[in-house]
Design a protein around this motif. Sequence first.
Motif, PDB file in Angstrom:
ATOM      1  N   ASN A  41       1.016  -1.082  -0.116  1.00  0.00           N
ATOM      2  CA  ASN A  41      -0.074  -0.056   0.034  1.00  0.00           C
ATOM      3  C   ASN A  41       0.863   1.242   0.048  1.00  0.00           C
ATOM      4  OD1 ASN A  41      -2.749  -0.850   0.349  1.00  0.00           O
ATOM      5  ND2 ASN A  41      -1.835  -2.188   1.743  1.00  0.00           N
ATOM      6  N   SER A  42       1.958   1.336   0.739  1.00  0.00           N
ATOM      7  CA  SER A  42       2.766   2.507   0.738  1.00  0.00           C
ATOM      8  C   SER A  42       4.115   2.528  -0.400  1.00  0.00           C
ATOM      9  CB  SER A  42       3.304   2.761   2.109  1.00  0.00           C
ATOM     10  OG  SER A  42       2.240   2.734   3.226  1.00  0.00           O
ATOM     11  N   LEU A  43       4.641   1.446  -0.416  1.00  0.00           N
ATOM     12  CA  LEU A  43       5.828   1.246  -1.511  1.00  0.00           C
ATOM     13  C   LEU A  43       5.261   0.830  -2.630  1.00  0.00           C
ATOM     14  CD1 LEU A  43       8.563   0.004   0.805  1.00  0.00           C
ATOM     15  CD2 LEU A  43       7.883   2.326   0.300  1.00  0.00           C
ATOM     16  N   MET A  44       4.109   0.418  -2.821  1.00  0.00           N
ATOM     17  CA  MET A  44       3.375   0.359  -4.323  1.00  0.00           C
ATOM     18  C   MET A  44       3.989  -0.811  -4.864  1.00  0.00           C
ATOM     19  SD  MET A  44       1.375   2.665  -4.195  1.00  0.00           S
ATOM     20  CE  MET A  44       0.625   2.880  -5.989  1.00  0.00           C
ATOM     21  N   MET A  45       4.241  -1.892  -3.924  1.00  0.00           N
ATOM     22  CA  MET A  45       4.643  -3.036  -4.540  1.00  0.00           C
ATOM     23  C   MET A  45       3.623  -3.925  -4.938  1.00  0.00           C
ATOM     24  SD  MET A  45       7.610  -5.129  -2.546  1.00  0.00           S
ATOM     25  CE  MET A  45       8.945  -3.940  -2.491  1.00  0.00           C
ATOM     26  N   LYS A  46       3.709  -5.012  -6.121  1.00  0.00           N
ATOM     27  CA  LYS A  46       2.758  -6.031  -6.154  1.00  0.00           C
ATOM     28  C   LYS A  46       2.457  -7.110  -4.978  1.00  0.00           C
ATOM     29  CE  LYS A  46       2.449  -6.379 -11.291  1.00  0.00           C
ATOM     30  NZ  LYS A  46       3.675  -6.509 -12.160  1.00  0.00           N
ATOM     31  N   THR A 111      11.994   3.203  -0.326  1.00  0.00           N
ATOM     32  CA  THR A 111      12.463   1.702  -0.580  1.00  0.00           C
ATOM     33  C   THR A 111      13.689   1.512  -0.193  1.00  0.00           C
ATOM     34  OG1 THR A 111      10.469   2.183  -2.234  1.00  0.00           O
ATOM     35  CG2 THR A 111      12.023   0.000  -2.470  1.00  0.00           C
ATOM     36  N   THR A 112      14.797   2.317  -0.415  1.00  0.00           N
ATOM     37  CA  THR A 112      16.019   2.017  -0.140  1.00  0.00           C
ATOM     38  C   THR A 112      16.071   1.856   1.388  1.00  0.00           C
ATOM     39  OG1 THR A 112      16.693   3.341  -1.855  1.00  0.00           O
ATOM     40  CG2 THR A 112      18.371   2.646  -0.189  1.00  0.00           C
ATOM     41  N   LEU A 113      15.569   2.563   2.257  1.00  0.00           N
ATOM     42  CA  LEU A 113      15.486   2.584   3.808  1.00  0.00           C
ATOM     43  C   LEU A 113      14.967   1.128   4.177  1.00  0.00           C
ATOM     44  CD1 LEU A 113      14.678   6.042   4.729  1.00  0.00           C
ATOM     45  CD2 LEU A 113      16.669   5.101   5.282  1.00  0.00           C
ATOM     46  N   THR A 114      13.904   0.943   3.644  1.00  0.00           N
ATOM     47  CA  THR A 114      13.297  -0.664   3.835  1.00  0.00           C
ATOM     48  C   THR A 114      14.358  -1.644   3.477  1.00  0.00           C
ATOM     49  OG1 THR A 114      11.003   0.193   3.330  1.00  0.00           O
ATOM     50  CG2 THR A 114      11.181  -2.054   3.373  1.00  0.00           C
ATOM     51  N   TRP A 115      14.968  -1.700   2.350  1.00  0.00           N
ATOM     52  CA  TRP A 115      15.918  -2.742   2.317  1.00  0.00           C
ATOM     53  C   TRP A 115      17.008  -2.641   3.410  1.00  0.00           C
ATOM     54  CZ3 TRP A 115      13.254  -5.426  -0.344  1.00  0.00           C
ATOM     55  CH2 TRP A 115      12.422  -5.124  -1.671  1.00  0.00           C
ATOM     56  N   ILE A 116      17.518  -1.476   3.628  1.00  0.00           N
ATOM     57  CA  ILE A 116      18.393  -1.480   4.589  1.00  0.00           C
ATOM     58  C   ILE A 116      17.956  -2.045   5.922  1.00  0.00           C
ATOM     59  CG2 ILE A 116      19.991   0.098   6.182  1.00  0.00           C
ATOM     60  CD1 ILE A 116      20.115   1.975   3.485  1.00  0.00           C
ATOM     61  N   ALA A 117      16.816  -1.613   6.287  1.00  0.00           N
ATOM     62  CA  ALA A 117      15.946  -1.896   7.514  1.00  0.00           C
ATOM     63  C   ALA A 117      15.811  -3.593   7.734  1.00  0.00           C
ATOM     64  CB  ALA A 117      14.523  -1.296   7.685  1.00  0.00           C
ATOM     65  N   LEU A 118      15.492  -4.205   6.670  1.00  0.00           N
ATOM     66  CA  LEU A 118      15.305  -5.458   6.618  1.00  0.00           C
ATOM     67  C   LEU A 118      16.459  -6.122   6.678  1.00  0.00           C
ATOM     68  CD1 LEU A 118      12.354  -5.979   3.979  1.00  0.00           C
ATOM     69  CD2 LEU A 118      12.109  -5.722   6.516  1.00  0.00           C
ATOM     70  N   GLY A 119      17.684  -5.805   5.917  1.00  0.00           N
ATOM     71  CA  GLY A 119      18.878  -6.207   6.279  1.00  0.00           C
ATOM     72  C   GLY A 119      19.521  -6.100   7.605  1.00  0.00           C
ATOM     73  N   ILE A 120      19.173  -5.155   8.189  1.00  0.00           N
ATOM     74  CA  ILE A 120      19.803  -5.083   9.706  1.00  0.00           C
ATOM     75  C   ILE A 120      18.983  -5.965  10.504  1.00  0.00           C
ATOM     76  CG2 ILE A 120      19.939  -3.461  11.774  1.00  0.00           C
ATOM     77  CD1 ILE A 120      20.230  -1.058   9.568  1.00  0.00           C
TER      78      ILE A 120
END
Length: 558
Positions: A41-46, A111-120
């Motif tokens: 809903n926020s990052l507009m991913m399928k 989106t980049t921040l989300t990837w970093i967050a998930l990585g951490i």
Amino acid sequence: MEQTIKEKGHPKGLWVLFGTEMWERFNFYGMRAILTLFLVNSLMMKEKDASIVYGGFLGLCYLTPMLGGFVADRFFGNRNCIILGGLMMAVGQFFLFFSASIFGTNIGLATTLTWIALGIIIFGNGFFKPNISSMVGSLYPKQEKSKLDSAFTIFYMGINLGAFLGQLICPIIGDVKDAGGIRDIHAFKWGFLAAGIAMLIGTAVFYFLKNKYVVTPEGRPLGGLPSKNEAADFEEGEAQKAVFSTKALIGACIGFVVMGILIHFVFGQNWIYTLIYSSGISLAGLIISDSSLTKVERERIYVIYIIAFFVIFFWAAFEQAGSSLTFIADNQTDRNFFGWNMPPSMVQIFNGLFVVAFAVPFSMLWDKLRAKGREPISPMKQAFGLALIAISYFIIAHNVKDLGNNGLLAIKWLILLYLIQTCAELCLSPIGLSLVGKLAPKRFSSLLYGVFFLSNASGYALAGTLGSIMPATGDKFNKAKELGIDLQAVLDKTITPTVEQLTILAENQISPTNPSFAGFEIHNLFQFFMVFVILTGLAAIILFLLTPVLKKLMHGVK
Ligand code: GLN
């Protein structure tokens, strides 16, 4: 166990670990509840891509414990790794909070921040999870190991109490819809913030109470730096570590690369899924090829591998909770719960709730059956677990069958699904962990736990793949209709959409084709759920049939 739970025999340290893990699981499951909805809903991913990300993320969370366990054993000790992992996960949640705060103005950065967050979070979980579990075991000296079963039952309740609280609070503040059903896509950030704060509380609980309570009966600290461990902290023979020859290690590395190439290029899996699958297979190969193994040891390890393989299908079906089942709860469910419209991400709360309610009755049931000499052996319990999952999906499949594109599934069916799946989890998950402990030769015990966790990781990866074959739910048909497109006709190929229509569908994250799995097109939710019925049902039947063989290979272990 009934008695040992009532006995006042548990060290206070267990309650410190219980509290720490409770807050950590609050953070993890609270975030898990809203993650895929945030991505969509926020990052507009399928939804399809969100399922793949979700599976990969969870899978990696169960790959890194190998690293966390290794670093703790060799360098930092359990305590430091728990604190490090806890802080990392909190930081990861705060990154998600930032991402969910800014996506409206800068979706790329968000989106980049989300990837970093998930990585951490992946690495934080890797440091935290194996170390907190192993500290539960080390609280009990040799002569008190009989209390371990009840200790782990209590700990498992802590896990799920935390999951319950996280799935209560994070959806209430993070997954907000107005009376007209319109979602506030800016609210997710509060859910992530709550998760981050919960993790800080958990870390603080551990930090401040560990020196007083997480100690041996003589008062010496447990889980300190490995260099400071005293010989008395080890059991006899425990120091004997697995040592692999260079040849075996090179063989495993080659196996890892070859498997990786095969899985990626032949089976078309993305690199993250490839990493998870091939790590599991090559580590399993490395252990079983060790020449120091006796025939009995090797046969017992085969049992662990066979069980680990079947467990993959269990987690693949079970972990739909945070992806496809949440999307269905969101888009095609009447969530009226005693007059209250429950947030979609909260529906998964019933799992944690039922575990807390049933964990003790289940262990009492096994105790009763054991006393009568009728307790089923572990692989049989796991076959039950798989069969129950199949039944839960069979029930839901039949309830979505006549919904059509616009009908809503009653929430009671999802609650029933979680009830049955929780019984399945209690037959399979704690039993599997203790079976590995009983079957593994001591020198390979941590590594075999690693293989077992990698099978969980593989299950999560498969969960991602299977979640991604969910067909269009009701909201997609309604949205397409608003946009003047008959989605059903497009999917049935009775009309060919224009380029313009295809663009409109893509902009609204709607796929113009049905998903497919193993060459079969999935036309509707009934067929989607039947995939899980068939996979877990077949797995249950085969495991059930294999039980007599496994019993022989277990050589007396129950
Ligand atoms: N729900 C349990 C936990 O979070 C078990 C998960 C698992 O073993 N895959 O610890």
